[in-house]
Design a protein around this motif. Structure first.
Motif, PDB file in Angstrom:
ATOM      1  N   HIS A 106     -13.930   4.890  -4.560  1.00  0.00           N
ATOM      2  CA  HIS A 106     -14.046   3.986  -5.745  1.00  0.00           C
ATOM      3  C   HIS A 106     -15.513   4.584  -6.250  1.00  0.00           C
ATOM      4  O   HIS A 106     -15.467   4.887  -7.448  1.00  0.00           O
ATOM      5  CB  HIS A 106     -14.214   2.583  -5.499  1.00  0.00           C
ATOM      6  N   ARG A 161      -7.086   5.182 -14.797  1.00  0.00           N
ATOM      7  CA  ARG A 161      -8.341   4.282 -14.180  1.00  0.00           C
ATOM      8  C   ARG A 161      -8.994   4.126 -15.579  1.00  0.00           C
ATOM      9  O   ARG A 161      -9.489   2.840 -15.878  1.00  0.00           O
ATOM     10  CB  ARG A 161      -9.243   5.296 -13.481  1.00  0.00           C
ATOM     11  N   ALA A 212      -7.192   0.999 -17.640  1.00  0.00           N
ATOM     12  CA  ALA A 212      -7.804  -0.108 -16.924  1.00  0.00           C
ATOM     13  C   ALA A 212      -8.966  -0.536 -17.426  1.00  0.00           C
ATOM     14  O   ALA A 212      -9.185  -1.804 -17.868  1.00  0.00           O
ATOM     15  CB  ALA A 212      -7.711  -0.042 -15.447  1.00  0.00           C
ATOM     16  N   LEU A 258     -10.788  -4.647 -18.043  1.00  0.00           N
ATOM     17  CA  LEU A 258     -11.043  -5.054 -16.376  1.00  0.00           C
ATOM     18  C   LEU A 258     -12.343  -4.316 -16.048  1.00  0.00           C
ATOM     19  O   LEU A 258     -12.943  -3.421 -16.421  1.00  0.00           O
ATOM     20  CB  LEU A 258     -10.054  -4.280 -15.467  1.00  0.00           C
ATOM     21  N   GLN A 267     -11.974  -5.430 -10.407  1.00  0.00           N
ATOM     22  CA  GLN A 267     -10.469  -5.704 -11.019  1.00  0.00           C
ATOM     23  C   GLN A 267      -9.764  -4.372 -10.819  1.00  0.00           C
ATOM     24  O   GLN A 267      -8.767  -4.501 -10.596  1.00  0.00           O
ATOM     25  CB  GLN A 267     -10.521  -6.279 -12.360  1.00  0.00           C
ATOM     26  N   VAL A 268     -10.504  -3.600 -11.621  1.00  0.00           N
ATOM     27  CA  VAL A 268      -9.728  -2.158 -11.518  1.00  0.00           C
ATOM     28  C   VAL A 268      -9.380  -1.633 -10.005  1.00  0.00           C
ATOM     29  O   VAL A 268      -8.156  -1.320  -9.664  1.00  0.00           O
ATOM     30  CB  VAL A 268     -10.622  -0.965 -12.141  1.00  0.00           C
ATOM     31  N   GLY A 294      -8.737  -3.882  -7.361  1.00  0.00           N
ATOM     32  CA  GLY A 294      -7.928  -4.542  -6.888  1.00  0.00           C
ATOM     33  C   GLY A 294      -6.517  -4.475  -7.470  1.00  0.00           C
ATOM     34  O   GLY A 294      -5.360  -4.581  -6.946  1.00  0.00           O
ATOM     35  N   LYS A 295      -6.422  -4.470  -8.917  1.00  0.00           N
ATOM     36  CA  LYS A 295      -5.289  -4.437  -9.445  1.00  0.00           C
ATOM     37  C   LYS A 295      -4.567  -3.011  -9.787  1.00  0.00           C
ATOM     38  O   LYS A 295      -3.499  -2.740 -10.102  1.00  0.00           O
ATOM     39  CB  LYS A 295      -5.417  -5.023 -10.884  1.00  0.00           C
ATOM     40  N   VAL A 296      -5.535  -1.931  -9.933  1.00  0.00           N
ATOM     41  CA  VAL A 296      -4.999  -0.625 -10.232  1.00  0.00           C
ATOM     42  C   VAL A 296      -4.856   0.359  -9.015  1.00  0.00           C
ATOM     43  O   VAL A 296      -4.154   0.988  -8.557  1.00  0.00           O
ATOM     44  CB  VAL A 296      -5.535  -0.089 -11.445  1.00  0.00           C
ATOM     45  N   PRO A 322      -2.871  -0.815  -5.405  1.00  0.00           N
ATOM     46  CA  PRO A 322      -1.525  -0.795  -5.585  1.00  0.00           C
ATOM     47  C   PRO A 322      -1.168   0.764  -5.437  1.00  0.00           C
ATOM     48  O   PRO A 322      -0.046   1.360  -5.112  1.00  0.00           O
ATOM     49  CB  PRO A 322      -1.146  -1.409  -6.706  1.00  0.00           C
ATOM     50  N   SER A 370       4.743  -0.951  -4.552  1.00  0.00           N
ATOM     51  CA  SER A 370       5.391  -1.146  -5.780  1.00  0.00           C
ATOM     52  C   SER A 370       6.526  -0.232  -6.374  1.00  0.00           C
ATOM     53  O   SER A 370       6.104   1.204  -6.164  1.00  0.00           O
ATOM     54  CB  SER A 370       4.252  -1.071  -6.848  1.00  0.00           C
TER      55      SER A 370
END
Lengths: 224, 224
Positions: A51, A118, A121, A126, A130-131, A133-135, A138, A213
């Motif tokens: 990250h 990215r 997001a 975000l 949050q980026v 965890g949510k993008v 997954p 997903s």
């Protein structure tokens, strides 16, 4: 084939502390503990480095070193140094060799996320975590799971080798059988270890199918 | 044992070349053979297999599935299962390591061939290259970097895996690990680990050097 009949047909091999169920559970428990510990170290570190982009060289170096280090040597040296009073001398090499595949694949997974995704997001408001965890997680999940699978299979194999320095589990059949020249034990234990490793591999393949997903699995080809 | 240093130089001197099968020189030689043969043999087997899988696409899925499974098999178990066929010989170590080498290199060959840009392929066809000549003169050279990346993984992990063979007396330098454990003596384990890591570094360096020689266009493009 006779070896197998001797081994699996002997009722003594099915009960008690030296029986197949007990040793299977030992092997499972130890492998699960080592994998959990490796994941607790490897995944957060891989996410963080992927990250932030800082410390990428560390990831590559760790993978190369882990590949070159001989497991048996590490096990022997640590057990000689620390004794066998606790389980740590065996657990440390197992974890040390399992962290790099998890770390590398988590890192590569996060790194490989399309920058436009990215940006989108962040554009939607975000924040950093949050980026992640949510993008990022997954989308990186197929590679994170690949890392966990490689680590799990390696741990199962290494735990078998660790029987040489006194660890319980399925490896005991091999080490004890070699020492007493009871080859039905050696062959039977080997077959059990092979089945265990293949089952581990299969389990992770199923988990991957269930958790990734569908939007991700359609697009992402998993490199090896 | 408490006063025993981690490393005794005198042990290295007296075991360097002392005319026993377990001298450092002899074990180093055995180690190079047992890791080198699978690496080279694996490459020789993986190239035709990979070429076939790249050409006939239906072959790829089943073959790569099989290779994935082979790679998951623990080396200790394969060594033991081969014992009844090949006995306590070097072959018992060489055969499984060759299987792993093919399992890693075959997908690398396929990925490498798939990395050939379509316009390059078409240019070769337009220039009148026959399919065989196109493969040898155009496609395989372009695949070299991807294949050699796989070869680095194979060489380094083979060198480290040979040491597990020590459990059947054929571990090359890994024999020092069982020796260290049985005699409760640090030095052989330390020397074994150090030499194995060193050997892995040298092998890795040789392959990197080979890559520079085989793909001069990569450097030419960078400096231009």
């Amino acid at each position: 084939m006779n070896f197998l009949l001797d081994f699996f047909g002997d009722p003594a091999n099915w009960s008690g502390a030296g029986g197949i169920p007990a040793r299977l559970l030992q092997h499972l428990g130890f492998s699960a503990a080592a994998l959990a510990l490796s994941a607790l170290i490897g995944i957060p570190l891989g996410l963080l480095i992927g990250h932030t982009g800082r410390g990428a060289f560390l990831v590559v170096a760790s993978a190369n070193v882990a590949r070159a280090l001989p497991t048996l040597g590490l096990l022997v040296l640590l057990v000689l140094l620390l004794g066998t009073a606790s389980v740590w001398p065996v657990l440390i090499p197992l974890v040390a060799l399992a962290v790099p595949p998890i770390l590398v694949n988590t890192f590569e997974g996060v790194r490989g996320v399309d920058p436009e995704l990215r940006d989108a997001a962040y554009g939607m408001g975000l924040r950093g975590p949050q980026v992640l965890g949510k993008v990022l997680v997954p989308v990186a999940l197929p590679l994170i799971l690949l890392g966990l699978r490689l680590a799990a299979v390696q741990i199962v194999a290494t735990a078998a080798v660790a029987a040489y320095v006194g660890l319980g589990g399925l490896g005991r059949y091999i080490i004890d059988g070699l020492a007493t020249k009871e080859y039905d034990q050696v062959v039977g234990g080997s077959v059990l270890i092979v089945l265990f490793a293949l089952a581990t591999q299969g389990l992770f393949t199923i988990v991957q199918r269930l958790t990734v997903s569908p939007g991700v699995s359609q697009r992402v080809r998993i490199p090896r | 044992m408490d006063d025993e240093p981690l490393f005794r130089w005198s042990w290295v001197v007296s075991n360097w070349d002392n005319d026993t099968p377990n001298s450092i020189v002899n074990l180093l030689q055995a180690h190079i053979v047992m890791a080198g043969v699978p690496t080279v043999l694996g490459l020789l087997l993986a190239v035709p297999l990979g070429v076939a899988c790249a050409r006939w696409r239906w072959l790829y899925q089943p073959t790569s599935g099989l290779m994935n499974a082979v790679y998951a098999l623990p080396s200790i178990a394969l060594f033991m299962l081969l014992l009844s066929v090949t006995g306590f010989s070097r072959l018992t170590v060489i055969i499984p390591l060759t299987l792993y080498a093919v399992a890693v290199l075959m997908p690398a060959v396929v990925d490498g061939l798939r990395s050939v840009p379509e316009h390059v392929r078409q240019s070769a066809v337009a220039m009148g290259f026959t399919p065989t000549r196109r493969l040898v003169r155009v496609e395989l050279p372009i695949a070299v970097p991807v294949v050699l990346a796989g070869l680095r993984v194979v060489a380094v992990s083979s060198i480290s895996l040979v040491s597990v063979g020590a459990l059947i007396g054929q571990g090359g330098l890994g024999n020092y690990f069982t020796d260290a454990y049985q005699r409760d003596f640090y030095t052989p384990a330390v020397v074994g680990i150090a030499l194995i890591v060193l050997l892995a570094l040298v092998a890795d360096g040789i392959i990197v050097g080979a890559q520079r020689l085989l793909t001069p266009w990569v450097r030419a493009r960078r400096s231009a």
